[in-house]
Design a protein around this motif. Structure first.
Motif, PDB file in Angstrom:
ATOM      1  N   ILE A   1       0.871  -1.180   0.000  1.00  0.00           N
ATOM      2  CA  ILE A   1       0.000   0.000   0.000  1.00  0.00           C
ATOM      3  C   ILE A   1       0.904   1.226   0.000  1.00  0.00           C
ATOM      4  O   ILE A   1       2.003   1.193   0.553  1.00  0.00           O
ATOM      5  CB  ILE A   1      -0.890   0.001   1.266  1.00  0.00           C
ATOM      6  CG1 ILE A   1      -1.723  -1.275   1.354  1.00  0.00           C
ATOM      7  CG2 ILE A   1      -1.763   1.233   1.334  1.00  0.00           C
ATOM      8  CD1 ILE A   1      -2.897  -1.340   0.439  1.00  0.00           C
ATOM      9  N   LEU A   2       0.443   2.316  -0.592  1.00  0.00           N
ATOM     10  CA  LEU A   2       1.207   3.559  -0.572  1.00  0.00           C
ATOM     11  C   LEU A   2       0.772   4.372   0.644  1.00  0.00           C
ATOM     12  O   LEU A   2      -0.391   4.748   0.763  1.00  0.00           O
ATOM     13  CB  LEU A   2       0.969   4.355  -1.860  1.00  0.00           C
ATOM     14  CG  LEU A   2       1.840   5.581  -2.080  1.00  0.00           C
ATOM     15  CD1 LEU A   2       3.324   5.203  -2.150  1.00  0.00           C
ATOM     16  CD2 LEU A   2       1.430   6.293  -3.357  1.00  0.00           C
ATOM     17  N   PHE A   3       1.711   4.591   1.583  1.00  0.00           N
ATOM     18  CA  PHE A   3       1.444   5.354   2.799  1.00  0.00           C
ATOM     19  C   PHE A   3       2.133   6.708   2.724  1.00  0.00           C
ATOM     20  O   PHE A   3       3.225   6.831   2.163  1.00  0.00           O
ATOM     21  CB  PHE A   3       1.958   4.594   4.032  1.00  0.00           C
ATOM     22  CG  PHE A   3       1.197   3.326   4.311  1.00  0.00           C
ATOM     23  CD1 PHE A   3      -0.003   3.370   4.994  1.00  0.00           C
ATOM     24  CD2 PHE A   3       1.680   2.105   3.895  1.00  0.00           C
ATOM     25  CE1 PHE A   3      -0.721   2.208   5.251  1.00  0.00           C
ATOM     26  CE2 PHE A   3       0.979   0.936   4.147  1.00  0.00           C
ATOM     27  CZ  PHE A   3      -0.216   0.998   4.829  1.00  0.00           C
ATOM     28  N   TRP A   4       1.501   7.722   3.308  1.00  0.00           N
ATOM     29  CA  TRP A   4       2.064   9.077   3.307  1.00  0.00           C
ATOM     30  C   TRP A   4       2.528   9.449   4.710  1.00  0.00           C
ATOM     31  O   TRP A   4       1.773   9.362   5.667  1.00  0.00           O
ATOM     32  CB  TRP A   4       1.030  10.098   2.832  1.00  0.00           C
ATOM     33  CG  TRP A   4       1.603  11.463   2.769  1.00  0.00           C
ATOM     34  CD1 TRP A   4       1.444  12.461   3.691  1.00  0.00           C
ATOM     35  CD2 TRP A   4       2.462  11.981   1.760  1.00  0.00           C
ATOM     36  NE1 TRP A   4       2.142  13.578   3.297  1.00  0.00           N
ATOM     37  CE2 TRP A   4       2.769  13.315   2.115  1.00  0.00           C
ATOM     38  CE3 TRP A   4       2.993  11.463   0.584  1.00  0.00           C
ATOM     39  CZ2 TRP A   4       3.598  14.116   1.331  1.00  0.00           C
ATOM     40  CZ3 TRP A   4       3.799  12.260  -0.188  1.00  0.00           C
ATOM     41  CH2 TRP A   4       4.094  13.572   0.186  1.00  0.00           C
ATOM     42  N   ARG A   5       3.804   9.837   4.802  1.00  0.00           N
ATOM     43  CA  ARG A   5       4.364  10.351   6.046  1.00  0.00           C
ATOM     44  C   ARG A   5       4.623  11.837   5.826  1.00  0.00           C
ATOM     45  O   ARG A   5       5.423  12.200   4.961  1.00  0.00           O
ATOM     46  CB  ARG A   5       5.662   9.635   6.393  1.00  0.00           C
ATOM     47  CG  ARG A   5       5.460   8.152   6.632  1.00  0.00           C
ATOM     48  CD  ARG A   5       6.761   7.433   6.912  1.00  0.00           C
ATOM     49  NE  ARG A   5       7.649   7.505   5.754  1.00  0.00           N
ATOM     50  CZ  ARG A   5       8.969   7.398   5.820  1.00  0.00           C
ATOM     51  NH1 ARG A   5       9.567   7.205   6.982  1.00  0.00           N
ATOM     52  NH2 ARG A   5       9.712   7.470   4.739  1.00  0.00           N
ATOM     53  N   PRO A   6       3.947  12.731   6.555  1.00  0.00           N
ATOM     54  CA  PRO A   6       4.067  14.171   6.312  1.00  0.00           C
ATOM     55  C   PRO A   6       5.502  14.694   6.287  1.00  0.00           C
ATOM     56  O   PRO A   6       5.823  15.569   5.495  1.00  0.00           O
ATOM     57  CB  PRO A   6       3.274  14.801   7.452  1.00  0.00           C
ATOM     58  CG  PRO A   6       2.270  13.760   7.820  1.00  0.00           C
ATOM     59  CD  PRO A   6       2.974  12.443   7.603  1.00  0.00           C
TER      60      PRO A   6
ATOM     61  N   THR B   1       5.698   6.159   0.958  1.00  0.00           N
ATOM     62  CA  THR B   1       6.428   4.900   1.080  1.00  0.00           C
ATOM     63  C   THR B   1       5.499   3.751   0.720  1.00  0.00           C
ATOM     64  O   THR B   1       4.391   3.664   1.239  1.00  0.00           O
ATOM     65  CB  THR B   1       6.926   4.681   2.528  1.00  0.00           C
ATOM     66  OG1 THR B   1       7.782   5.743   2.898  1.00  0.00           O
ATOM     67  CG2 THR B   1       7.660   3.376   2.672  1.00  0.00           C
ATOM     68  N   LEU B   2       5.943   2.890  -0.179  1.00  0.00           N
ATOM     69  CA  LEU B   2       5.197   1.668  -0.468  1.00  0.00           C
ATOM     70  C   LEU B   2       5.519   0.657   0.621  1.00  0.00           C
ATOM     71  O   LEU B   2       6.688   0.404   0.909  1.00  0.00           O
ATOM     72  CB  LEU B   2       5.639   1.083  -1.808  1.00  0.00           C
ATOM     73  CG  LEU B   2       4.854   1.471  -3.038  1.00  0.00           C
ATOM     74  CD1 LEU B   2       5.507   0.864  -4.267  1.00  0.00           C
ATOM     75  CD2 LEU B   2       3.408   1.089  -2.947  1.00  0.00           C
ATOM     76  N   GLY B   3       4.492   0.095   1.234  1.00  0.00           N
ATOM     77  CA  GLY B   3       4.782  -0.872   2.274  1.00  0.00           C
ATOM     78  C   GLY B   3       3.551  -1.468   2.918  1.00  0.00           C
ATOM     79  O   GLY B   3       2.476  -1.512   2.333  1.00  0.00           O
ATOM     80  N   TYR B   4       3.756  -1.911   4.147  1.00  0.00           N
ATOM     81  CA  TYR B   4       2.735  -2.624   4.908  1.00  0.00           C
ATOM     82  C   TYR B   4       2.733  -2.125   6.344  1.00  0.00           C
ATOM     83  O   TYR B   4       3.777  -1.791   6.891  1.00  0.00           O
ATOM     84  CB  TYR B   4       3.051  -4.126   4.940  1.00  0.00           C
ATOM     85  CG  TYR B   4       3.317  -4.726   3.592  1.00  0.00           C
ATOM     86  CD1 TYR B   4       2.285  -5.216   2.818  1.00  0.00           C
ATOM     87  CD2 TYR B   4       4.621  -4.819   3.098  1.00  0.00           C
ATOM     88  CE1 TYR B   4       2.530  -5.787   1.571  1.00  0.00           C
ATOM     89  CE2 TYR B   4       4.867  -5.385   1.854  1.00  0.00           C
ATOM     90  CZ  TYR B   4       3.825  -5.867   1.100  1.00  0.00           C
ATOM     91  OH  TYR B   4       4.061  -6.423  -0.125  1.00  0.00           O
ATOM     92  N   VAL B   5       1.540  -2.117   6.962  1.00  0.00           N
ATOM     93  CA  VAL B   5       1.442  -1.840   8.392  1.00  0.00           C
ATOM     94  C   VAL B   5       1.122  -3.154   9.081  1.00  0.00           C
ATOM     95  O   VAL B   5       0.184  -3.861   8.696  1.00  0.00           O
ATOM     96  CB  VAL B   5       0.358  -0.794   8.697  1.00  0.00           C
ATOM     97  CG1 VAL B   5       0.096  -0.708  10.186  1.00  0.00           C
ATOM     98  CG2 VAL B   5       0.778   0.562   8.170  1.00  0.00           C
TER      99      VAL B   5
END
Length: 82
Positions: A25-30, A35-39
């Motif tokens: 998944i594409l996650f956004w860190r302000p 970052t493409l990754g996983y939680v």
């Protein structure tokens, strides 16, 4: 345009039943950007399952559609309009 959703809408998969076969998944860190990754268990891992940061540093996410899905749609659209 990317349709970002608030991270509060994200539902972590049941990793015991799905394993690690899901696409990232594409996650956004302000402070750092996308970052493409996983939680998993409250932590963000990159697409190779290397630790990135705590999940509380993520503000938004979006699912990424692979090119094979888009290519099929374009081909079908062209055939329909011909």
């Amino acid at each position: 345009m990317i349709p970002w959703k608030p991270v509060t809408d994200y539902v972590e998969p049941d990793w015991q039943s799905v394993g690690t076969d899901l696409p990232p998944i594409l996650f956004w860190r302000p402070k750092k950007g996308a970052t493409l990754g996983y939680v998993r268990d409250g932590e963000l891992f990159d697409s190779k399952w290397l630790y990135v940061c705590d999940a509380n540093k993520i503000s938004h996410f979006t699912e990424v559609i692979g090119p094979e899905d888009s290519a099929i749609g374009v081909t079908a659209e062209r055939a329909a309009s011909a």
